[in-house]
Motif scaffolding. Structure first.
Motif, mmCIF file in Angstrom:
data_model
loop_
_atom_site.group_PDB
_atom_site.id
_atom_site.type_symbol
_atom_site.label_atom_id
_atom_site.label_comp_id
_atom_site.label_asym_id
_atom_site.label_seq_id
_atom_site.Cartn_x
_atom_site.Cartn_y
_atom_site.Cartn_z
ATOM 1 N N VAL A 77 0.825 -1.207 0.000
ATOM 2 C CA VAL A 77 0.000 0.000 0.000
ATOM 3 C C VAL A 77 0.858 1.255 0.000
ATOM 4 C CG1 VAL A 77 -1.793 1.253 1.243
ATOM 5 C CG2 VAL A 77 -1.779 -1.240 1.280
ATOM 6 N N GLU A 81 -0.095 4.319 -2.627
ATOM 7 C CA GLU A 81 -1.174 5.172 -2.145
ATOM 8 C C GLU A 81 -1.064 6.628 -2.574
ATOM 9 O OE1 GLU A 81 -1.238 5.306 2.153
ATOM 10 O OE2 GLU A 81 0.921 5.166 2.193
ATOM 11 N N GLY A 87 -2.588 5.273 -7.111
ATOM 12 C CA GLY A 87 -3.329 5.533 -5.882
ATOM 13 C C GLY A 87 -4.794 5.137 -6.021
ATOM 14 N N ALA A 88 -5.390 5.421 -7.185
ATOM 15 C CA ALA A 88 -6.785 5.040 -7.428
ATOM 16 C C ALA A 88 -6.918 3.516 -7.465
ATOM 17 C CB ALA A 88 -7.290 5.658 -8.729
ATOM 18 N N ARG A 91 -6.795 2.227 -3.907
ATOM 19 C CA ARG A 91 -8.089 2.419 -3.239
ATOM 20 C C ARG A 91 -9.084 1.344 -3.670
ATOM 21 N NH1 ARG A 91 -6.293 7.190 -3.138
ATOM 22 N NH2 ARG A 91 -6.561 8.558 -1.372
ATOM 23 N N TRP A 92 -9.096 1.028 -4.950
ATOM 24 C CA TRP A 92 -10.001 -0.004 -5.466
ATOM 25 C C TRP A 92 -9.696 -1.351 -4.807
ATOM 26 C CZ3 TRP A 92 -8.867 -4.256 -8.803
ATOM 27 C CH2 TRP A 92 -9.995 -4.908 -9.288
ATOM 28 N N GLN A 95 -10.865 -0.950 -1.052
ATOM 29 C CA GLN A 95 -12.227 -0.579 -0.728
ATOM 30 C C GLN A 95 -13.281 -1.342 -1.520
ATOM 31 O OE1 GLN A 95 -12.498 3.706 -0.692
ATOM 32 N NE2 GLN A 95 -10.712 3.868 0.605
ATOM 33 N N THR A 116 -1.395 7.264 4.524
ATOM 34 C CA THR A 116 -2.544 8.143 4.319
ATOM 35 C C THR A 116 -3.791 7.445 4.844
ATOM 36 O OG1 THR A 116 -3.043 7.260 2.131
ATOM 37 C CG2 THR A 116 -1.457 9.080 2.232
ATOM 38 N N ASP A 117 -4.940 8.071 4.664
ATOM 39 C CA ASP A 117 -6.204 7.488 5.118
ATOM 40 C C ASP A 117 -6.864 6.667 4.016
ATOM 41 O OD1 ASP A 117 -6.964 9.522 3.435
ATOM 42 O OD2 ASP A 117 -8.402 10.405 4.826
ATOM 43 N N ILE A 118 -6.081 5.840 3.352
ATOM 44 C CA ILE A 118 -6.554 5.052 2.221
ATOM 45 C C ILE A 118 -7.408 3.848 2.636
ATOM 46 C CG2 ILE A 118 -4.512 3.574 2.076
ATOM 47 C CD1 ILE A 118 -4.716 3.892 -1.005
ATOM 48 N N PRO A 120 -10.459 1.700 4.259
ATOM 49 C CA PRO A 120 -11.882 2.005 4.372
ATOM 50 C C PRO A 120 -12.222 2.601 5.731
ATOM 51 C CG PRO A 120 -11.559 -0.173 3.442
ATOM 52 C CD PRO A 120 -10.216 0.305 3.907
#
Length: 125
Positions: A77, A81, A87-88, A91-92, A95, A116-118, A120
């Motif tokens: 990560v 991230e 980064g997208a 996230r996928w 999340q 970071t706050d990546i 969920p």
């Protein structure tokens, strides 16, 4: 009172496992899950979504075991991230493609910690 807790990370793609052993592992996963469910002590297990796809399992197949949250696949990560494109994708994987799990716990490959706050909502580091 003492407790024994067994944590088992699953990963179908480790390079130190021969193709023959990997096929046997994949074919025998149903038997292993049955044995683990009857062990008589708490067992926490983690699989990435890719592993569940390879095994043709769903999260419901882990009833009776503690299945931890895990991302879609085995990636670091912290390496993705903050990247403008990856980064997208990260996230996928975390999340939308994740293993939700059935207990309040998680597994991140290589114990990699996001900066970071990546993760969920609701996950605390």
């Amino acid at each position: 009172m003492s407790k024994i807790v067994l944590y088992l990370p699953g990963n179908t793609r480790h390079s130190n496992v021969t193709a023959k052993r990997r096929r046997a592992y994949t074919a025998g996963i149903g038997t292993w899950l049955s044995v683990l469910k009857r062990a008589g002590f708490p067992i926490s297990i983690s699989f990435q979504r890719d592993d569940l796809d390879v095994f043709d399992l769903t999260e419901a197949d882990f009833e009776g075991l503690d299945l931890l949250f895990a991302p879609g696949n085995h990636f670091l990560v912290s390496r993705y991230e903050k990247h403008p494109v990856m980064g997208a994708h990260a996230r996928w994987l975390l999340q939308d493609r994740r293993v939700h799990g059935n207990v309040p716990g998680y597994f991140l490959p290589e114990f990699d910690i996001p900066r970071t706050d990546i993760l969920p909502k609701g996950f605390q580091l």
